[in-house]
Design an enzyme around this catalytic site. Structure first.
Site, PDB file in Angstrom:
ATOM      1  N   TYR A 109      24.475  24.299  11.192  1.00 49.46           N
ATOM      2  CA  TYR A 109      23.630  24.854  10.190  1.00 49.46           C
ATOM      3  C   TYR A 109      22.450  23.971   9.853  1.00 49.46           C
ATOM      4  CZ  TYR A 109      21.968  26.736   5.452  1.00 49.46           C
ATOM      5  OH  TYR A 109      21.174  26.908   4.419  1.00 49.46           O
ATOM      6  N   GLU A 197      15.904  29.589   7.327  1.00 49.14           N
ATOM      7  CA  GLU A 197      17.297  29.167   7.340  1.00 49.14           C
ATOM      8  C   GLU A 197      17.740  29.485   9.013  1.00 49.14           C
ATOM      9  OE1 GLU A 197      21.106  29.671   4.624  1.00 49.14           O
ATOM     10  OE2 GLU A 197      20.482  31.464   5.532  1.00 49.14           O
TER      11      GLU A 197
END
Length: 386
Positions: A109, A197
């Protein structure tokens, strides 16, 4: 302003960041040709909506055959996809992203966000990418890594290496990770983003790093500098009332209550909603008409509030600082007459010429209730809505 995943990936590719090969389709007739252009016999089908949690909601599927691909597309296109982020109504899937499948070894991530307390861009990373990142942040916050970027020097090589080492990367993968982070940082700065993101950033079996999913939010206040990006806005993914407010230059957010709020100033709007809740009511919206409200903007605001069938009363809370209260009262009277508001309207005016403004409202002949203060206004609005 939000971008769709396919738009976000096109943007990161412009900065040299690798993504899977993919193409978009808007009709079932185009699915077969899209699959043929990608080749192979296994594809990922991804619903394009402005909401996270698509995977858990069935909006991301793997098709192992042409028949499975067509079935997945048919079950998604034109349907409303409900996720944890857009419940209960969901959003309509008008476009699909078809991508090649990759042999994935690990998932990470990575995100870049604006930390308003630090007034810095922060790079956030974790060795556990995928659909459970929110749960990981809640239960094991120590697994979430952060590097704060200096506004003058930007993201430094040592910060990229620090994150890479913490994620267990080495050699070619470590170098590629640092390069991707620096390019994403450049994109964040160049395009005035508020969020970038990547979830997940995947490592393939061959050791390559690829952006599998990407979410981008752009600062609305900077869109005048990015006309090409501004043209990519998909208003069909927004609440209809919010889209109308954006077109009218108003700050509006739809909520679930039955008391419409019209306020000048974001802080005053928040205080108004808090007071409504304190007295047992539920605000139907956040609406900031701004410090220079005119009869036209007030009329537009009333139209948007009244388009919500759940609204049973409207609370107007105006502080006449930049604008005089008598001018605001004149605008309110014109707006109520023009829009023909059919629910009780409670008005609290404070500031310059407030007594004159209240007198004008009282003599207007309209069903406008002038409140003596904010508490009185909130109590009257809650009672009227009930």
């Amino acid at each position: 302003m939000n971008l769709h995943e396919f738009q976000a990936k096109e943007l990161v590719r412009q900065y040299g960041v690798p993504t899977p090969r993919g193409t978009t389709v808007e009709t079932l007739a185009g699915v077969e040709a899209a699959a043929a252009s990608l080749g192979g016999n296994r594809w990922v089908v991804k619903a394009q909506i402005h909401a996270g949690g698509r995977g858990k909601a069935g909006g991301v599927r793997v098709a192992d055959s042409a028949a499975a691909l067509e079935a997945a597309a048919a079950s998604l296109l034109g349907q409303r996809l409900v996720t944890v982020q857009n419940a209960p109504n969901g959003q309509t899937v008008s476009r699909l992203l078809l991508e090649e499948t990759l042999d994935i070894a690990r998932e990470f991530y990575v995100s870049l966000v604006l930390d308003r307390e630090r007034e810095r861009i922060v790079v956030v990373a974790s060795g556990s990418g995928g659909m459970e990142i929110e749960e990981l942040a809640r239960t094991r916050p120590e697994k979430i890594l952060r590097e704060v970027c200096d506004p003058l020097w930007g993201l430094q090589d040592f910060q990229c290496r620090s994150l890479g080492f913490a994620l267990g990367l080495e050699g070619k993968a470590l170098a590629a990770f640092g390069q991707i982070l620096r390019r994403l940082y450049a994109l964040f700065k160049d395009c005035d983003l508020s969020l970038l993101e990547v979830n997940p950033l995947a490592m393939t079996r061959s050791g390559d790093l690829v952006v599998l999913d990407c979410k981008i939010n752009i600062d609305d206040n900077a869109l005048y500098r990015h006309q090409t990006l501004a043209q990519q806005r998909d208003s069909t993914q927004e609440d209809e009332k919010e889209a109308a407010a954006h077109a009218a230059g108003l700050n509006y957010i739809a909520l679930d209550g039955n008391i419409g709020c019209m306020v000048n100033g974001a802080g005053l709007a928040m205080a108004t909603m808090d007071l409504i809740k304190l007295h047992g009511g539920m605000p139907a919206n956040f609406l900031d008409v701004g410090g220079g409200a005119t009869a036209q903007t007030v009329a537009a605001a009333f139209k948007i509030i009244q388009s919500d069938a759940h609204v049973k009363a409207v609370l107007v809370n105006i502080f006449g600082g930049i604008m005089r209260c008598d001018i605001i009262a004149e605008g309110l009277i014109q707006a109520v007459r023009e829009v023909r508001v059919n629910v009780p309207v409670i008005v609290r005016l404070e500031g310059t010429h407030r007594e004159l403004g209240r007198k004008m409202l009282a003599e207007s002949g309209l069903s406008i209730v002038s409140a003596s203060g904010l508490t009185d206004a909130a109590e009257r609005a809650v009672a009227a809505a009930a």
